[in-house]
Design a protein around this motif. Structure first.
Motif, PDB file in Angstrom:
ATOM      1  N   GLY A  37      -4.305  -8.250   7.333  1.00 61.74           N
ATOM      2  CA  GLY A  37      -4.432  -7.064   8.188  1.00 61.74           C
ATOM      3  C   GLY A  37      -3.091  -6.529   8.645  1.00 61.74           C
ATOM      4  O   GLY A  37      -2.848  -5.320   8.650  1.00 61.74           O
TER       5      GLY A  37
ATOM      6  N   VAL B  24      -2.345  -3.246   6.438  1.00 60.52           N
ATOM      7  CA  VAL B  24      -2.881  -2.158   7.256  1.00 60.52           C
ATOM      8  C   VAL B  24      -1.900  -1.749   8.358  1.00 60.52           C
ATOM      9  O   VAL B  24      -1.519  -0.585   8.477  1.00 60.52           O
TER      10      VAL B  24
ATOM     11  N   VAL C  91      -5.290  -0.695  15.543  1.00 57.41           N
ATOM     12  CA  VAL C  91      -5.402  -1.532  14.339  1.00 57.41           C
ATOM     13  C   VAL C  91      -4.878  -2.937  14.616  1.00 57.41           C
ATOM     14  O   VAL C  91      -5.505  -3.931  14.221  1.00 57.41           O
TER      15      VAL C  91
END
Length: 99
Positions: A69, A73, A37
């Motif tokens: 992000g 995340v 990720v």
């Protein structure tokens, strides 16, 4: 004379004393997902900044992609990974004390 100075990380005795069991499959999966990720977010931010390389404008969209992000995340994955590591360490400490 015995020349047994500090061997740093290469000492076999240090390996025996600090060796821990291998990580569980869940910890390995979360760590791999976290690395993937983070790499994907960084690549997306880089791709968003490419059109601005030759100009004088700052690539705001690249910054937004990167921050969003990482915060929304990657950070939850990091917290999950840390929780898994702590729970494994507590289990190992419990076993060593015979609890």
């Amino acid at each position: 004379m015995n020349n047994d100075g500090d061997k740093g990380d290469h000492s076999p005795a240090a390996d025996r004393q600090t060796s821990s069991p291998p990580a569980s499959a869940r910890i390995t999966l979360v760590r791999s997902a976290m690395h993937a990720v983070i790499a994907a977010v960084a690549l997306a931010a880089l791709a968003a900044s490419i059109p601005h390389w030759g100009g004088n404008e700052f690539p705001v969209m690249s910054l937004v992609i990167y921050v969003a992000g990482m915060v929304f995340v990657a950070m939850p994955l990091c917290l999950c990974y840390e929780a898994l590591l702590k729970s494994q360490a507590e289990r190992e400490a419990g076993r060593s004390w015979g609890v």
